[in-house]
Scaffold this motif. Structure first.
Motif, short mmCIF file in Angstrom:
data_model
loop_
_atom_site.label_atom_id
_atom_site.label_comp_id
_atom_site.label_asym_id
_atom_site.label_seq_id
_atom_site.Cartn_x
_atom_site.Cartn_y
_atom_site.Cartn_z
N PHE A 1 0.87 -1.18 0.00
CA PHE A 1 0.00 0.00 0.00
C PHE A 1 0.90 1.23 0.00
N LEU A 2 1.47 1.52 -1.18
CA LEU A 2 2.36 2.66 -1.35
C LEU A 2 1.85 3.47 -2.54
N PRO A 3 0.80 4.24 -2.34
CA PRO A 3 0.11 4.93 -3.44
C PRO A 3 0.83 6.19 -3.89
N THR A 4 1.69 6.08 -4.89
CA THR A 4 2.40 7.25 -5.41
C THR A 4 1.51 8.03 -6.38
N LEU A 5 1.83 9.32 -6.51
CA LEU A 5 1.08 10.21 -7.39
C LEU A 5 2.02 10.81 -8.43
N LYS A 6 1.55 10.90 -9.68
CA LYS A 6 2.35 11.55 -10.72
C LYS A 6 2.17 13.06 -10.69
N GLU A 7 0.94 13.51 -10.38
CA GLU A 7 0.64 14.93 -10.40
C GLU A 7 1.00 15.58 -9.06
N VAL A 8 1.37 16.84 -9.11
CA VAL A 8 1.69 17.60 -7.91
C VAL A 8 0.39 18.06 -7.26
N PRO A 9 0.12 17.70 -6.00
CA PRO A 9 -1.12 18.13 -5.35
C PRO A 9 -1.21 19.64 -5.25
N ARG B 1 4.65 18.36 -0.88
CA ARG B 1 4.42 17.77 -2.20
C ARG B 1 4.96 16.35 -2.27
N LEU B 2 6.18 16.17 -1.83
CA LEU B 2 6.84 14.87 -1.97
C LEU B 2 6.26 13.84 -1.02
N MET B 3 5.85 14.24 0.18
CA MET B 3 5.24 13.27 1.09
C MET B 3 3.92 12.76 0.54
N LEU B 4 3.16 13.63 -0.13
CA LEU B 4 1.91 13.19 -0.75
C LEU B 4 2.20 12.35 -1.99
N ARG B 5 3.10 12.80 -2.83
CA ARG B 5 3.37 12.08 -4.07
C ARG B 5 4.02 10.72 -3.81
N ALA B 6 4.88 10.63 -2.78
CA ALA B 6 5.57 9.37 -2.48
C ALA B 6 4.72 8.43 -1.63
N GLY B 7 3.50 8.82 -1.30
CA GLY B 7 2.60 7.95 -0.57
C GLY B 7 2.96 7.77 0.89
N LEU B 8 3.52 8.82 1.51
CA LEU B 8 3.89 8.73 2.92
C LEU B 8 2.72 9.07 3.83
N VAL B 9 1.91 10.05 3.45
CA VAL B 9 0.80 10.51 4.29
C VAL B 9 -0.39 10.86 3.41
#
Length: 439
Positions: free
Chosen positions: A7-15, A24-32
């Motif tokens: 369960f490591l949901p990474t994002l391509k788009e910048v929130p 930005r990176l904590m959201l994109r890298a699926g940390l929180v």
């Protein structure tokens, strides 16, 4: 962990809501993921980082003789009324009333509670000194939560408290904790500079805050370049010896370091020009000596050597564990993503299988993964190689073990060091040994 099952949901788009790199990176890298304003759920990779930081903090606290406790997050308002801080603290305190109309609060700090607990147990000067700490969730109702976990309302924090018989003992405890903090931040792989600070609502007459250098820091900082040397402490410090602790403290405070609020142009002019550094920084810890402020106001005393009651001298010591996650990212990232120090990374390395289904690639990846499945991440997804490289850089794994058909046939991998971008093709077993040696 196998990435195909994780369960490591990474994002391509910048929130859109993220204003600074760490958010930005904590959201994109699926940390929180944010669940309410200034409140975050920690997902598996983020929780591993949080636990790694807490482990290092805990080990260094234990090393200086501090003992761990765990206090409740909810506190009785009457404790704070005894100290006089309940009405004085301000709207950042979340005040609650239970079904029995009793006033409670969600603790922003724990000076009152630990003083009360200590007072119930300690009766004699022979019960001193004592140093207690916890790693626990706190809540401060920030008027404008922002910057992700850097300025959230709920946060994970180490808070510690010392009780001493006299002033000299309290100062020794303060210096010993300062030494523990220096060692903690060194192990975390960051430069955190101790700077003289205001005591704020905690109170007292002596305080230092620890600042991590980062371009997006909220405070302007001025400091002596000597702090950039990891060996600036000089001699080995004997934490049980007052003279050794004083020499350590004198050496540390001899180097100039101040936030813009405390900046002294006269002292700054005394720093050799080639060692003057200016920048911005993020506060990640603060320590306080405040004497008898709480033991007197809450009427906590022990029997002294002469039989007369005396109020113990106190200090308190905080490290923002969850804030450190964001601060480390602010200080260590590039356009591709996070660059974790080895000591706090969620995984020691990522194994990138460039051709799942190829017998040789699968076999070598499985063999590498089996050596330490708790600390290695195996990217066994059926994605393109480019997506795997991008996610590995985004998540910031210190090492990447890249396995392709040609290398797998000969038992070699491409080993990439995330921090430098350096790549080399080496034997698989040698790559594992290299990774193990840098943990």
């Amino acid at each position: 962990m196998r990435l195909s099952r994780s369960f490591l949901p990474t994002l391509k788009e910048v929130p859109a809501e993220a204003q600074i790199a760490s958010h930005r990176l904590m959201l994109r890298a699926g940390l929180v993921r944010q669940t309410a304003s200034g409140i975050y759920a920690w997902l598996p990779a983020g929780l591993r980082v949080l636990q790694n930081i807490a482990r290092i903090v805990r080990e260094e606290q234990d090393a200086v003789g501090s003992q761990e406790v765990l206090m409740p997050t909810l506190q009785a308002a009457d404790l704070w009324r005894r100290s006089g801080r309940y009405d004085a603290y301000g709207p950042e305190m979340l005040r609650i009333r239970d079904r029995h109309e009793r006033d409670l609060l969600y603790g922003p700090t724990n000076e009152e509670m630990i003083t009360d607990i200590f007072g119930q147990m300690a009766k004699s000067y022979r019960d001193l000194p004592r140093n207690l700490y916890q790693i626990q969730w706190k809540f401060r109702d920030e008027v404008r939560p922002r910057f992700g976990v850097m300025r959230g309302r709920e946060f994970y924090m180490k808070d510690g408290y010392s009780f001493d018989l006299d002033y000299q003992g309290a100062v020794d405890s303060y210096r010993r904790m300062m030494l523990a903090y220096v060692r903690t931040f060194q192990r975390l792989g960051v430069v955190a500079i101790p700077m003289q600070a205001d005591t704020g609502p905690i109170g007292g007459e002596l305080s230092h805050e620890f600042i991590i250098l980062a371009p997006t820091g909220e405070s302007g900082v001025f400091f002596d370049g000597a702090f950039e040397d990891q060996d600036w402490l000089g001699e080995q410090v004997d934490q049980e010896n007052s003279d050794s602790l004083q020499r350590f403290f004198d050496r540390m405070t001899s180097f100039y370091a101040a936030t813009d609020e405390k900046h002294d142009e006269v002292r700054w002019a005394e720093v050799p020009h080639e060692r003057r550094r200016e920048g911005r920084g993020i506060e990640v810890g603060q320590i306080f000596y405040f004497g008898k402020k709480y033991t007197e106001s809450m009427d906590v005393s022990v029997s002294g050597p002469d039989g007369k009651p005396l109020h113990p001298e106190m200090g308190s010591y905080g490290i923002g564990v969850s804030r450190l996650v964001g601060a480390i990212i602010e200080a260590s990232h590039d356009e591709a993503g996070i660059i974790w120090p080895d000591s706090v990374a969620p995984f020691r390395a990522a194994i990138l299988n460039l051709k799942p289904g190829d017998a040789a690639c699968d076999a070598l990846c499985d063999r590498l993964y089996a050596t330490d499945p708790q600390n290695l991440l195996l990217d066994d997804r059926a994605d393109r190689a480019g997506a795997k490289f991008a996610d590995a850089d985004l998540m910031g794994h210190p090492w990447q073990l890249v396995v392709g058909p040609r290398g797998a046939a000969s038992g070699t991998v491409e080993l990439k060091r995330r921090a430098t971008g350096e790549r080399e093709e080496i034997a698989a077993d040698e790559a594992l040994a290299r990774i193990a040696g840098n943990r």
